[in-house]
Structure formats: C-alpha cells, structure tokens
Design an enzyme around this catalytic site. Structure first.
Site, PDB file in Angstrom:
ATOM      1  N   PHE A  57       0.204   1.172   0.985  1.00 19.04           N
ATOM      2  CA  PHE A  57      -0.418  -0.071   0.522  1.00 19.04           C
ATOM      3  C   PHE A  57       0.081  -1.273   1.318  1.00 19.04           C
ATOM      4  O   PHE A  57      -0.658  -2.233   1.533  1.00 19.04           O
ATOM      5  CB  PHE A  57      -0.110  -0.256  -0.979  1.00 19.04           C
ATOM      6  CG  PHE A  57      -0.854  -1.393  -1.616  1.00 19.04           C
ATOM      7  CD1 PHE A  57      -2.150  -1.216  -2.069  1.00 19.04           C
ATOM      8  CD2 PHE A  57      -0.262  -2.638  -1.757  1.00 19.04           C
ATOM      9  CE1 PHE A  57      -2.844  -2.269  -2.654  1.00 19.04           C
ATOM     10  CE2 PHE A  57      -0.941  -3.688  -2.337  1.00 19.04           C
ATOM     11  CZ  PHE A  57      -2.238  -3.504  -2.792  1.00 19.04           C
ATOM     12  N   GLU A  58       1.311  -1.220   1.792  1.00 23.33           N
ATOM     13  CA  GLU A  58       1.923  -2.329   2.522  1.00 23.33           C
ATOM     14  C   GLU A  58       1.619  -2.325   4.023  1.00 23.33           C
ATOM     15  O   GLU A  58       1.963  -3.262   4.743  1.00 23.33           O
ATOM     16  CB  GLU A  58       3.439  -2.334   2.307  1.00 23.33           C
ATOM     17  CG  GLU A  58       3.864  -2.657   0.892  1.00 23.33           C
ATOM     18  CD  GLU A  58       3.730  -1.507  -0.102  1.00 23.33           C
ATOM     19  OE1 GLU A  58       3.644  -1.786  -1.320  1.00 23.33           O
ATOM     20  OE2 GLU A  58       3.703  -0.338   0.328  1.00 23.33           O
ATOM     21  N   ALA A  80       1.268   8.661   4.576  1.00 20.36           N
ATOM     22  CA  ALA A  80       0.788   9.878   3.921  1.00 20.36           C
ATOM     23  C   ALA A  80       0.594   9.578   2.446  1.00 20.36           C
ATOM     24  O   ALA A  80       1.548   9.227   1.751  1.00 20.36           O
ATOM     25  CB  ALA A  80       1.781  11.023   4.106  1.00 20.36           C
ATOM     26  N   VAL A  81      -0.643   9.690   2.016  1.00 20.88           N
ATOM     27  CA  VAL A  81      -0.961   9.504   0.603  1.00 20.88           C
ATOM     28  C   VAL A  81      -1.401  10.873   0.090  1.00 20.88           C
ATOM     29  O   VAL A  81      -2.367  11.456   0.594  1.00 20.88           O
ATOM     30  CB  VAL A  81      -2.075   8.451   0.402  1.00 20.88           C
ATOM     31  CG1 VAL A  81      -2.314   8.211  -1.085  1.00 20.88           C
ATOM     32  CG2 VAL A  81      -1.714   7.148   1.111  1.00 20.88           C
ATOM     33  N   ILE A  82      -0.660  11.372  -0.890  1.00 24.46           N
ATOM     34  CA  ILE A  82      -0.921  12.708  -1.422  1.00 24.46           C
ATOM     35  C   ILE A  82      -1.432  12.568  -2.855  1.00 24.46           C
ATOM     36  O   ILE A  82      -0.817  11.884  -3.678  1.00 24.46           O
ATOM     37  CB  ILE A  82       0.348  13.580  -1.345  1.00 24.46           C
ATOM     38  CG1 ILE A  82       0.771  13.708   0.129  1.00 24.46           C
ATOM     39  CG2 ILE A  82       0.107  14.953  -1.972  1.00 24.46           C
ATOM     40  CD1 ILE A  82       2.124  14.342   0.352  1.00 24.46           C
ATOM     41  N   GLU A  85      -2.041  13.070 -10.104  1.00 19.93           N
ATOM     42  CA  GLU A  85      -2.876  13.313 -11.273  1.00 19.93           C
ATOM     43  C   GLU A  85      -3.567  12.057 -11.781  1.00 19.93           C
ATOM     44  O   GLU A  85      -4.255  12.097 -12.793  1.00 19.93           O
ATOM     45  CB  GLU A  85      -2.025  13.940 -12.385  1.00 19.93           C
ATOM     46  CG  GLU A  85      -1.492  15.304 -12.000  1.00 19.93           C
ATOM     47  CD  GLU A  85      -0.605  15.910 -13.067  1.00 19.93           C
ATOM     48  OE1 GLU A  85      -0.566  15.385 -14.191  1.00 19.93           O
ATOM     49  OE2 GLU A  85       0.054  16.917 -12.768  1.00 19.93           O
ATOM     50  N   HIS A  88      -4.549   6.488  -8.867  1.00 22.68           N
ATOM     51  CA  HIS A  88      -3.769   5.648  -7.953  1.00 22.68           C
ATOM     52  C   HIS A  88      -4.044   6.012  -6.493  1.00 22.68           C
ATOM     53  O   HIS A  88      -4.146   5.145  -5.632  1.00 22.68           O
ATOM     54  CB  HIS A  88      -2.278   5.806  -8.288  1.00 22.68           C
ATOM     55  CG  HIS A  88      -1.374   4.919  -7.520  1.00 22.68           C
ATOM     56  ND1 HIS A  88      -1.300   3.568  -7.747  1.00 22.68           N
ATOM     57  CD2 HIS A  88      -0.498   5.192  -6.521  1.00 22.68           C
ATOM     58  CE1 HIS A  88      -0.414   3.039  -6.914  1.00 22.68           C
ATOM     59  NE2 HIS A  88       0.075   4.004  -6.154  1.00 22.68           N
ATOM     60  N   PHE A 113      -5.731   4.092  12.469  1.00 26.90           N
ATOM     61  CA  PHE A 113      -5.475   4.611  11.133  1.00 26.90           C
ATOM     62  C   PHE A 113      -4.896   6.014  11.227  1.00 26.90           C
ATOM     63  O   PHE A 113      -5.619   6.993  11.419  1.00 26.90           O
ATOM     64  CB  PHE A 113      -6.787   4.627  10.341  1.00 26.90           C
ATOM     65  CG  PHE A 113      -6.636   4.943   8.887  1.00 26.90           C
ATOM     66  CD1 PHE A 113      -6.190   3.984   8.011  1.00 26.90           C
ATOM     67  CD2 PHE A 113      -6.976   6.192   8.398  1.00 26.90           C
ATOM     68  CE1 PHE A 113      -6.064   4.260   6.646  1.00 26.90           C
ATOM     69  CE2 PHE A 113      -6.855   6.480   7.050  1.00 26.90           C
ATOM     70  CZ  PHE A 113      -6.405   5.505   6.166  1.00 26.90           C
TER      71      PHE A 113
END
Length: 158
Positions: A57-58, A80-82, A85, A88, A113
């Site tokens: 996000f930053e 890395a965005v994993i 549940e 978010h 990116f």
C-alpha cells in the site's frame, strides 16, 4: 547457469527500487533478483537506490517521492500481496496498482509493477526465484527496456 542479458545497456542508468517489507520471505528474493538483473545489464551499484516500505500500500507514495527528485530514469516497485480470508487483499492490490500507474503517468517516468498478487505463499515463492523464475529480475530488465523506449520517443518528438 550462465546469465546473459540482451537489451539496452544499463550503464549510466539510475534506477530506484521501492520494495515492500511485508511478506519479506518473498520480497527479499524479488529484490535480490532485481538488483542482480540490473548489475548484469551494467547498472553500477552506486546508481541503484533501494527504498524499503512497510507494505504494498505504501509503494506509490515512496515511488512518487523518488520520481519527484528527478534523479532516476525508472522506478521498480516490488511487493507480494497474498490473498487472505478478508477483502483486504483486493483493496491493497488495487491501491498499489492504481497508485503506481498514476505516479508513472503524472511524473512522466517509467514505474514498473513488480507486485506479486497470489492466492498462496507457495505461488509467490514460485515467482520469486522458484520454478516460474524471478519476477523481480524480469521487471528490472523491463525497466531498462522502457527507459530506452522513453528516450527514443522523446527524441522523436524533438
């Protein structure tokens, strides 16, 4: 394995890398791959600036701050965005992607990116030096190609 780079030379190029520290087991490998790729392409170590941020996000804020210095030819954003549940994941991915694109367009600098958006850590690791290669290295090479293209297009306008 011998690594060979075929593309525009990195000599005299200044590249900034903004890297998320969240999911460090993955992002540290992306970062190492990006740095190695730039060095193979001829970018001098002193011309590679690495800035670590807490999470994906930053990334846009740090990229924009670096772009406004006018010191760099391109900015490589790694993260890395994993998926978890909750929703978010979707918000963070969208904010990082839209923010980084906006920085590149608003500041007229290539911003690449290199944020993995995966369902599992296993998938992310496969793309951070595993069976699917190292996307950090791929994005770093792409940055040099885009800088070269950017230069050629600006010269064509003159």
């Amino acid at each position: 394995m011998e690594k060979i780079y075929v593309g525009p030379p990195g000599k005299r190029r200044r590249i900034a890398i903004v890297c998320s520290q969240f999911n460090d087991e993955v992002t540290s490998k992306l970062l190492a791959g990006a740095i190695e790729a730039l060095e193979i392409a001829g970018v001098l170590d002193r011309n590679i600036k690495v800035v670590l941020v807490p999470g994906a996000f930053e990334l846009p804020f740090a990229a924009q701050t670096l772009a406004r210095t006018k010191r760099y030819d391109a900015i490589v954003a790694l993260g890395a965005v994993i998926r978890g549940e909750t929703g978010h994941y979707d918000h963070v991915c969208r904010a990082a992607e839209e923010g980084l694109m906006r920085v590149g367009l608003d500041e007229s600098i290539p911003v690449l990116f290199g944020v993995l958006t995966c369902d599992t850590e296993k998938q992310a690791l496969a793309r951070a030096g595993g069976k699917h290669g190292n996307k950090g290295a791929d994005v770093a090479y792409d940055a040099l190609h885009l800088v070269h293209l950017h230069d050629r297009l600006r010269k064509a306008r003159s």
